[in-house]
Motif scaffolding. Structure first.
Motif, PDB file in Angstrom:
ATOM      1  N   ASP A 407      24.748  -9.372  78.424  1.00 18.67           N
ATOM      2  CA  ASP A 407      25.268 -10.198  79.482  1.00 18.67           C
ATOM      3  C   ASP A 407      24.782 -11.700  79.184  1.00 18.67           C
ATOM      4  O   ASP A 407      23.979 -11.969  79.211  1.00 18.67           O
ATOM      5  N   VAL A 408      25.977 -12.471  78.933  1.00 12.75           N
ATOM      6  CA  VAL A 408      25.659 -13.702  78.642  1.00 12.75           C
ATOM      7  C   VAL A 408      24.785 -14.727  79.657  1.00 12.75           C
ATOM      8  O   VAL A 408      23.891 -15.186  79.134  1.00 12.75           O
ATOM      9  N   LYS A 409      24.987 -14.263  80.744  1.00 12.68           N
ATOM     10  CA  LYS A 409      24.389 -15.093  81.993  1.00 12.68           C
ATOM     11  C   LYS A 409      22.812 -14.749  81.990  1.00 12.68           C
ATOM     12  O   LYS A 409      21.906 -15.520  82.228  1.00 12.68           O
ATOM     13  N   THR A 410      22.556 -13.421  82.317  1.00 15.83           N
ATOM     14  CA  THR A 410      21.153 -12.921  82.488  1.00 15.83           C
ATOM     15  C   THR A 410      20.468 -12.488  81.161  1.00 15.83           C
ATOM     16  O   THR A 410      19.280 -12.141  81.608  1.00 15.83           O
ATOM     17  N   GLY A 411      21.048 -12.474  80.098  1.00 17.97           N
ATOM     18  CA  GLY A 411      20.310 -11.916  78.983  1.00 17.97           C
ATOM     19  C   GLY A 411      20.365 -10.335  78.884  1.00 17.97           C
ATOM     20  O   GLY A 411      19.491  -9.954  78.147  1.00 17.97           O
ATOM     21  N   ASP A 412      20.801  -9.648  79.878  1.00 18.51           N
ATOM     22  CA  ASP A 412      20.812  -8.252  79.827  1.00 18.51           C
ATOM     23  C   ASP A 412      21.100  -7.506  78.876  1.00 18.51           C
ATOM     24  O   ASP A 412      22.326  -7.827  78.320  1.00 18.51           O
ATOM     25  N   VAL A 413      20.509  -6.594  78.327  1.00 17.33           N
ATOM     26  CA  VAL A 413      21.060  -5.772  77.095  1.00 17.33           C
ATOM     27  C   VAL A 413      21.972  -4.732  77.742  1.00 17.33           C
ATOM     28  O   VAL A 413      21.053  -3.559  78.341  1.00 17.33           O
ATOM     29  N   LEU A 414      23.220  -4.638  77.658  1.00 16.28           N
ATOM     30  CA  LEU A 414      23.926  -3.646  78.512  1.00 16.28           C
ATOM     31  C   LEU A 414      23.909  -2.344  77.560  1.00 16.28           C
ATOM     32  O   LEU A 414      24.373  -1.183  77.999  1.00 16.28           O
ATOM     33  N   ALA A 415      23.768  -2.522  76.095  1.00 10.71           N
ATOM     34  CA  ALA A 415      24.000  -1.339  75.474  1.00 10.71           C
ATOM     35  C   ALA A 415      23.555  -1.514  74.181  1.00 10.71           C
ATOM     36  O   ALA A 415      23.547  -2.960  73.870  1.00 10.71           O
ATOM     37  N   GLN A 416      22.602  -0.797  73.685  1.00  9.50           N
ATOM     38  CA  GLN A 416      22.232  -1.196  72.218  1.00  9.50           C
ATOM     39  C   GLN A 416      22.180   0.286  71.368  1.00  9.50           C
ATOM     40  O   GLN A 416      21.341   1.147  71.860  1.00  9.50           O
ATOM     41  N   ALA A 417      22.982   0.334  70.362  1.00  5.58           N
ATOM     42  CA  ALA A 417      23.310   1.680  69.610  1.00  5.58           C
ATOM     43  C   ALA A 417      22.851   1.729  68.146  1.00  5.58           C
ATOM     44  O   ALA A 417      23.042   0.369  67.836  1.00  5.58           O
ATOM     45  N   SER A 418      22.372   2.554  67.910  1.00  4.54           N
ATOM     46  CA  SER A 418      22.028   2.986  66.464  1.00  4.54           C
ATOM     47  C   SER A 418      22.795   3.925  65.784  1.00  4.54           C
ATOM     48  O   SER A 418      23.102   5.172  66.462  1.00  4.54           O
ATOM     49  N   TYR A 419      22.977   3.948  64.455  1.00  2.00           N
ATOM     50  CA  TYR A 419      23.541   4.914  63.721  1.00  2.00           C
ATOM     51  C   TYR A 419      22.862   5.144  62.217  1.00  2.00           C
ATOM     52  O   TYR A 419      22.719   3.907  62.002  1.00  2.00           O
ATOM     53  N   TYR A 585      19.963 -20.826  75.852  1.00  2.00           N
ATOM     54  CA  TYR A 585      19.449 -19.587  74.970  1.00  2.00           C
ATOM     55  C   TYR A 585      18.828 -18.828  76.415  1.00  2.00           C
ATOM     56  O   TYR A 585      17.878 -19.405  76.954  1.00  2.00           O
ATOM     57  N   VAL A 586      18.911 -17.654  76.537  1.00  2.40           N
ATOM     58  CA  VAL A 586      18.293 -16.678  77.402  1.00  2.40           C
ATOM     59  C   VAL A 586      17.674 -15.449  76.584  1.00  2.40           C
ATOM     60  O   VAL A 586      18.568 -15.001  75.733  1.00  2.40           O
ATOM     61  N   GLN A 587      16.441 -15.364  76.808  1.00  5.11           N
ATOM     62  CA  GLN A 587      15.842 -14.300  76.081  1.00  5.11           C
ATOM     63  C   GLN A 587      16.555 -12.767  76.433  1.00  5.11           C
ATOM     64  O   GLN A 587      16.475 -12.456  77.422  1.00  5.11           O
ATOM     65  N   PRO A 588      16.834 -12.059  75.367  1.00  6.06           N
ATOM     66  CA  PRO A 588      17.466 -10.640  75.793  1.00  6.06           C
ATOM     67  C   PRO A 588      16.163  -9.590  75.980  1.00  6.06           C
ATOM     68  O   PRO A 588      14.961  -9.823  75.595  1.00  6.06           O
ATOM     69  N   HIS A 589      16.531  -8.848  77.079  1.00  2.36           N
ATOM     70  CA  HIS A 589      15.437  -8.119  77.388  1.00  2.36           C
ATOM     71  C   HIS A 589      16.116  -6.760  77.953  1.00  2.36           C
ATOM     72  O   HIS A 589      17.201  -6.671  78.293  1.00  2.36           O
ATOM     73  N   LEU A 590      15.181  -5.589  77.872  1.00  2.58           N
ATOM     74  CA  LEU A 590      15.725  -4.066  78.059  1.00  2.58           C
ATOM     75  C   LEU A 590      15.315  -3.964  79.720  1.00  2.58           C
ATOM     76  O   LEU A 590      15.933  -2.831  80.071  1.00  2.58           O
ATOM     77  N   ILE A 591      14.126  -4.445  80.268  1.00  3.67           N
ATOM     78  CA  ILE A 591      13.490  -3.900  81.365  1.00  3.67           C
ATOM     79  C   ILE A 591      13.995  -4.790  82.427  1.00  3.67           C
ATOM     80  O   ILE A 591      13.834  -6.017  82.441  1.00  3.67           O
ATOM     81  N   LYS A 592      14.502  -4.250  83.551  1.00  2.00           N
ATOM     82  CA  LYS A 592      15.172  -4.911  84.729  1.00  2.00           C
ATOM     83  C   LYS A 592      13.946  -4.861  85.748  1.00  2.00           C
ATOM     84  O   LYS A 592      13.703  -5.955  86.538  1.00  2.00           O
ATOM     85  N   GLU A 593      13.313  -3.762  85.939  1.00  2.00           N
ATOM     86  CA  GLU A 593      12.271  -3.733  87.034  1.00  2.00           C
ATOM     87  C   GLU A 593      11.451  -2.554  86.809  1.00  2.00           C
ATOM     88  O   GLU A 593      11.812  -1.496  86.146  1.00  2.00           O
ATOM     89  N   VAL A 594      10.568  -2.494  87.699  1.00  2.00           N
ATOM     90  CA  VAL A 594       9.426  -1.429  87.581  1.00  2.00           C
ATOM     91  C   VAL A 594       9.323  -0.533  88.995  1.00  2.00           C
ATOM     92  O   VAL A 594       9.171  -1.498  90.062  1.00  2.00           O
ATOM     93  N   ILE A 595       9.281   0.650  89.272  1.00  2.00           N
ATOM     94  CA  ILE A 595       9.371   1.326  90.375  1.00  2.00           C
ATOM     95  C   ILE A 595       8.205   1.955  90.377  1.00  2.00           C
ATOM     96  O   ILE A 595       7.815   2.859  89.778  1.00  2.00           O
ATOM     97  N   SER A 596       7.243   1.476  91.209  1.00  5.39           N
ATOM     98  CA  SER A 596       5.698   2.134  91.585  1.00  5.39           C
ATOM     99  C   SER A 596       5.896   3.750  91.784  1.00  5.39           C
ATOM    100  O   SER A 596       6.760   4.191  92.739  1.00  5.39           O
ATOM    101  N   GLY A 597       4.952   4.627  91.384  1.00  8.28           N
ATOM    102  CA  GLY A 597       5.150   5.861  91.647  1.00  8.28           C
ATOM    103  C   GLY A 597       4.456   6.273  92.728  1.00  8.28           C
ATOM    104  O   GLY A 597       4.669   7.421  93.145  1.00  8.28           O
ATOM    105  N   GLU A 598       3.657   5.443  93.404  1.00  4.88           N
ATOM    106  CA  GLU A 598       2.876   5.719  94.599  1.00  4.88           C
ATOM    107  C   GLU A 598       3.844   5.225  95.672  1.00  4.88           C
ATOM    108  O   GLU A 598       3.785   6.299  96.694  1.00  4.88           O
TER     109      GLU A 598
END
Length: 730
Positions: A407-419, A585-598
């Motif tokens: 995603d150009v604006k946010t740097g979100d990695v929407l898909a990342q595939a390997s073969y 330049y926006v740093q690409p990242h895979l983690i959006k947020e963390v949900i606490s288990g408690e």
């Protein structure tokens, strides 16, 4: 009748004696000499002395000591006399050896000899011989007695004092009772808590409360990997009665071969635990329990499920049977995903009363479930990108491919595939190379896709303008290394857009000469090359830039066109996203947020690093020039055009190096953005093929991926057509 004087005499010991001297006869009754003529006859005791002699000697001793005692009174008055008699064998120690008898007529009889007795103490008193009333019998002449060794009896032992024994026993008993009393005081006062606690600990039951592992979900909450409650089946080999029969019953329920189960149930030393199966469905586990097999048990377990199988497998990774992350995000964020087990401790009875004691000790530490990761990945888009990459890669053999959607604006990695990829739900049969994330570990010479960085730096530094043209020869030499073009210009003047459309090596090197090596290296760093993006994947490669002091003559020609540079597909995708994002330049990242288990609290990931690389005007000018790659006839990227949308991008042909060694074949790539007039997404495709042909795969793959992305997010088509470009302006 009196014996004859000539007969032998017998002494009291039984020996025969001849006739008495002088022819005197003895009285047969008393043994004394008969008549007055035998008064001087002597009777011998066993010691060789007469009774009279012994008595006279003792009497003399008593007179000298000044003590005259009555022998009978002495015996009766001595308190120790009975004891001495006992020690002497029951006889009085001072028994008289003989006595003199007096006849009624006053005649003095002959001294009577007695049988020999045990020796007595010389100090013992003997009674004085009695005298007859008739007169005193003359003593025979003294005869020396034979001296015999004195045999005195042992002195009697000293008797114990009873009162002393009583006092000693009393002291010992009192000391014993005092010790017991003091110990009881300590037990009931000082040591009470310890003993009470020891008693309670023997009745405490401890039950672990497992904490479920956190899930990994996509940006919409769809699970990519999550845990479910299950059971594990185990065996106690020491309790299994018939392992072959048990294996035959368990095999259809557990899905494990009979031979494997039987082997696991073999006795090995003193081991009392062996897993037979992990992650068994609860329904199957109940059937195992219903078999009631000796030595077979069931316990609570956890199973990691990956619903998509190979969907984002190279990103998500997998865990061990003990729920420890081994690869991918499961390993990178293992501490976050793992929960903290709880425990319940309660007091229970023993034996048949094995149940919680009402009112007894009870303490529960609740389990803390692991936190969940929310990724920026779009599950549907990820699936489609993987499908497209797999189909295109099937056209080559032994190839490696990577695809990234940003995603150009946010740097979100929407898909990342390997073969190639693998099934994360069953990773056992896979190879290590199949489990690698190619987008972050696939290091290549980017080739011509690097030319956009060279042109952007030149625009920003003002050494060129969007309208700059220059003559381009067919070949240029740097450091004795010639560099040629696939589309020769024959010295004609070319536009910057034309140089990008035909991927002119000569024209790009000429632009880099105007820029200089130092400024080019500086912009490489600004665009994110030479350092990991810190997207979130473990083991991400950083790539490498050639320092200015290490440039050779040929580096002046190779570096501007993307050689002698190491980069990953993700790094190059982020660089193009900066061009699409008006130069930021926006740093690409895979983690959006963390949900606490408690408590379910959501914590957004740290904001990505951003920096300005190009001005918006220069970024827009560069995007326009990159549109020529997909629109100019015979351009290198025509196959990447997406119908209905304006696309700006660049093709590339590079090399792959492993451990510093060049690999056969080539790396074909295409990185583009759309819609070009206002880009929303960047798609990068890299394909390495040992036999070549990567470029023929990358552009078509990009077209399919970008087309689906635009439709998936309902991006409206471009309102106008791309501008007309002149490659060789007049």
């Amino acid at each position: 009748m009196p014996p004859r004087s000539d007969e032998p005499r017998r002494d009291p010991t039984g020996s025969r004696r001849g006739p008495s001297r002088g022819g005197r006869a003895t009285d047969p009754r008393t043994g004394e000499p008969g008549g007055g003529g035998i008064s001087d006859a002597r009777a011998y005791t066993p010691r060789g002395r007469t009774i009279r002699e012994s008595s006279d000697e003792r009497a003399g001793r008593e007179e000298r000591a000044g003590q005259r005692r009555n022998p009978r009174a002495n015996r009766s008055g001595d308190p120790f006399r009975p004891a001495l008699q006992v020690l002497d064998g029951g006889r009085a120690g001072a028994t008289r050896t003989g006595r003199r008898e007096t006849s009624p007529a006053g005649r003095t009889g002959v001294v009577r000899t007695v049988q020999a007795r045990p020796p007595v103490d010389e100090e013992d008193e003997l009674p004085a011989p009695r005298r007859r009333s008739g007169g005193r019998v003359p003593r025979p002449p003294a005869r020396p007695a034979a001296r015999r060794p004195s045999r005195k009896p042992k002195r009697p032992p000293k008797l114990a004092e009873p009162r002393r024994r009583l006092r000693l026993g009393t002291v010992l008993v009192l000391a014993l009772f005092a010790t017991i009393g003091i110990r009881l005081v300590f037990l009931q006062a000082a040591d009470t808590p310890a003993y009470a606690g020891g008693g309670v600990s023997g009745r405490l039951i401890r039950v672990d409360l497992p904490a479920p592992r956190g899930a990994i979900v996509d940006q919409h909450g769809e699970p990519l990997a999550h845990s479910v409650e299950a059971r594990y089946v185990y065996a106690d080999p020491t309790q299994v009665e018939d392992r072959d029969a048990a294996a035959r019953l368990l095999s259809p329920l557990l899905g494990v071969p009979v031979s494997e189960l039987a082997d696991k149930m073999k006795r090995r030393g003193g081991s009392q635990f062996q897993y037979l199966a992990r992650g068994v469905d609860i329904a199957k586990a109940k059937q195992v329990e219903a078999l009631n097999l000796a030595g077979i048990g069931v316990h609570r377990d956890e199973r990691r499920e990956v619903p998509g199988g190979d969907l984002a497998a190279n990103l998500v990774g997998f865990v061990s049977q003990d729920m420890d992350g081994l690869e991918g995000l499961e390993a990178r964020y293992d501490d976050l995903l793992q929960g903290k087990d709880g425990r319940r401790v309660y007091e229970a009875g023993q034996g048949d009363l094995d149940a919680p004691i009402p009112g007894g000790f009870s303490q529960t530490t609740p389990a803390k479930p692991g936190s969940s990761l929310v990724l920026t990945i779009d599950r549907d888009l990820q699936f489609q990108v993987q499908q497209v990459l797999g189909r295109q890669m099937a056209r080559t053999r032994g190839s490696v491919g990577a695809a990234v959607v940003l995603d150009v604006k946010t740097g979100d990695v929407l898909a990342q595939a390997s073969y190639p990829t693998y099934n994360a739900a069953a990773p056992g049969p896979s190879k290590p190379t199949e489990r690698e994330d190619a987008a972050t570990s696939f290091v290549v010479d980017p080739g011509s896709v690097h030319k956009a960085i060279t042109f952007g730096a030149a625009l920003q530094e003002g050494v060129i303008t969007p309208d700059t043209t220059m003559p381009v020869a067919n070949t240029i030499t740097k450091g004795d290394v010639p560099f040629t073009d696939t589309h020769p210009a024959h010295g004609q003047r070319m536009s910057l857009a034309g140089m990008l459309a035909y991927s002119s090596n000569v024209g790009t090197i000429q632009v880099a000469d105007l820029l200089g090596r130092d400024r080019l290296i500086d912009y490489q760093k600004r665009f994110g090359l030479g350092q990991p993006t810190r997207e979130g994947m473990p083991g991400e490669a950083s790539g490498r830039l050639l320092p200015a002091d290490q440039w050779s003559g040929s580096s002046e020609g190779s570096v501007p066109i993307g050689h002698s540079v190491d980069a990953t597909p993700l790094q190059m995708a982020a660089a193009y996203a900066a061009i699409a994002n008006d130069g930021t330049y926006v740093q690409p990242h895979l983690i959006k947020e963390v949900i606490s288990g408690e408590d379910g609290r959501r914590t957004p990931a740290p904001a990505p690093v951003t920096r300005s690389v190009l001005s918006p005007q220069n970024a827009a000018a560069l995007r326009t020039m990159l549109e020529a790659v997909t629109t100019v006839p015979d351009a290198t990227g025509v196959a990447a055009a997406v119908p209905g949308y304006r696309v700006a991008g660049k093709t590339g042909t590079g090399l792959r190096y492993v451990d510093g060694r060049q690999q056969p074949g080539e790396v074909g790539s295409f990185i583009g953005m759309a819609p070009a007039e206002k880009p929303r997404y960047v798609v990068a495709v890299f394909v390495w093929s040992p036999g070549g042909g990567g470029g023929e795969v990358a552009a078509p793959a990009f077209r399919e991926m970008m087309g689906f992305t635009l439709r998936h997010y309902r991006v409206p088509p471009s309102g106008g057509k791309a501008p007309k470009f002149e490659v060789f302006p007049r």
